[in-house]
Design an enzyme around this catalytic site. Structure first.
Site, PDB file in Angstrom:
ATOM      1  CG  MET A   1      -2.014  -0.829   1.684  1.00  0.00           C
ATOM      2  SD  MET A   1      -2.877  -0.923   2.545  1.00  0.00           S
ATOM      3  CE  MET A   1      -1.674  -1.475   4.071  1.00  0.00           C
TER       4      MET A   1
ATOM      5  CB  ILE B   1       3.970  -5.921   6.739  1.00  0.00           C
ATOM      6  CG1 ILE B   1       3.736  -7.027   7.216  1.00  0.00           C
ATOM      7  CG2 ILE B   1       5.660  -5.279   7.454  1.00  0.00           C
ATOM      8  CD1 ILE B   1       4.561  -8.175   6.365  1.00  0.00           C
TER       9      ILE B   1
ATOM     10  N   GLY C   1       1.291   3.876   4.793  1.00  0.00           N
ATOM     11  CA  GLY C   1       2.299   2.966   3.945  1.00  0.00           C
ATOM     12  C   GLY C   1       2.378   1.888   4.720  1.00  0.00           C
ATOM     13  CB  SER C   2       1.561  -0.363   5.752  1.00  0.00           C
ATOM     14  OG  SER C   2      -0.085   0.097   5.112  1.00  0.00           O
ATOM     15  NE  ARG C   3       5.429  -7.697   2.795  1.00  0.00           N
ATOM     16  CZ  ARG C   3       6.110  -7.870   2.129  1.00  0.00           C
ATOM     17  NH1 ARG C   3       7.258  -7.356   1.506  1.00  0.00           N
ATOM     18  NH2 ARG C   3       6.708  -9.275   2.407  1.00  0.00           N
TER      19      ARG C   3
END
Length: 232
Positions: free
Chosen positions: A101, A159, A189-191
């Site tokens: 993301m 994450i 901002g991440s995953r």
């Protein structure tokens, strides 16, 4: 469902949004006293903050067996990987679908599949770029394991990324989730990693754009091989 101009611009907000938008707005007002140019930059950042915390409704496929993307973003990796040990999914590699993301994506996370949450574990860590493979091992993360009615289990891991500093998870062990149901978010901002049950093939390819709660990433009832994709 009717669509109008207002609904395409004005989006519902996640509960975390208003306080951050207020902070951005106050800073923007202060910037106008310093410089009109800085003030208008602040306006742009405030608008961005509003859209970062948007929480639009999604239309989740209701057919039994379908798994959907837990996040908006781009599929950064589709490959076998060992699940984090705290999820207790075993030592054998499982097919993992990773969705990255960016700061422009909606960051509300949704359940990839319906079932009962049997594990919900937070682990502190570092803040490498979430697009990097080592982020799955080293970064701050929160994992849940969803127990399906047929006995299989699915791991979903939030994450933190390079600029993310807060993972929110709204579910607890023993809670029942529906496919596509909101369960948390990650700020800035991440995953998301999804560990598929053994023998389940992913139906997405690296580079594909995902829509949380809508894009089908796997079919628990199908036996077709993994899908290939190409840029056109």
């Amino acid at each position: 469902m009717s669509v109008n101009l207002a609904s395409t611009v004005i989006k519902p907000l996640h509960r975390e949004g208003p306080k951050f938008i207020a902070i951005f707005a106050i800073v923007t007002i202060a910037l106008f006293f310093v410089s009109e140019v800085l003030g208008w930059i602040g306006v742009g950042l405030t608008v961005w903050c509003y859209y970062f915390f948007r929480d639009p409704a999604r239309v989740t496929p209701a057919r039994e067996g379908l798994m959907v993307s837990p996040a908006d973003g781009i599929v950064s990796q589709v490959a076998p990987a060992q699940a984090p040990p705290e999820l207790e999914l075993g030592d054998a590699p499982l097919m993992r679908v990773s969705v990255f993301m960016s700061v422009f994506d909606c960051h509300v996370n949704r359940a990839a599949v319906g079932g009962t949450v049997v594990r919900a574990v937070y682990r502190p860590g570092r803040f490498f770029n979430a697009a990097l493979d080592k982020a799955s091992d080293d970064n701050e993360r929160n994992g849940i394991v969803v127990h399906l009615e047929d006995g299989r289990r699915v791991g979903i891991v939030q994450i933190a990324g390079l600029v993310a500093r807060r993972i929110l998870c709204d579910v607890r062990e023993g809670q029942r989730l529906a496919t596509g149901e909101r369960f948390g978010m990650i700020r800035f901002g991440s995953r998301l990693d999804v560990y598929l049950p053994d023998g389940v093939s992913p139906l997405v390819c690296e580079g594909q754009k995902m829509v949380a709660g809508e894009t089908v990433i796997a079919d628990l009832l199908a036996s077709e091989p993994p899908r290939a994709g190409e840029i056109r």
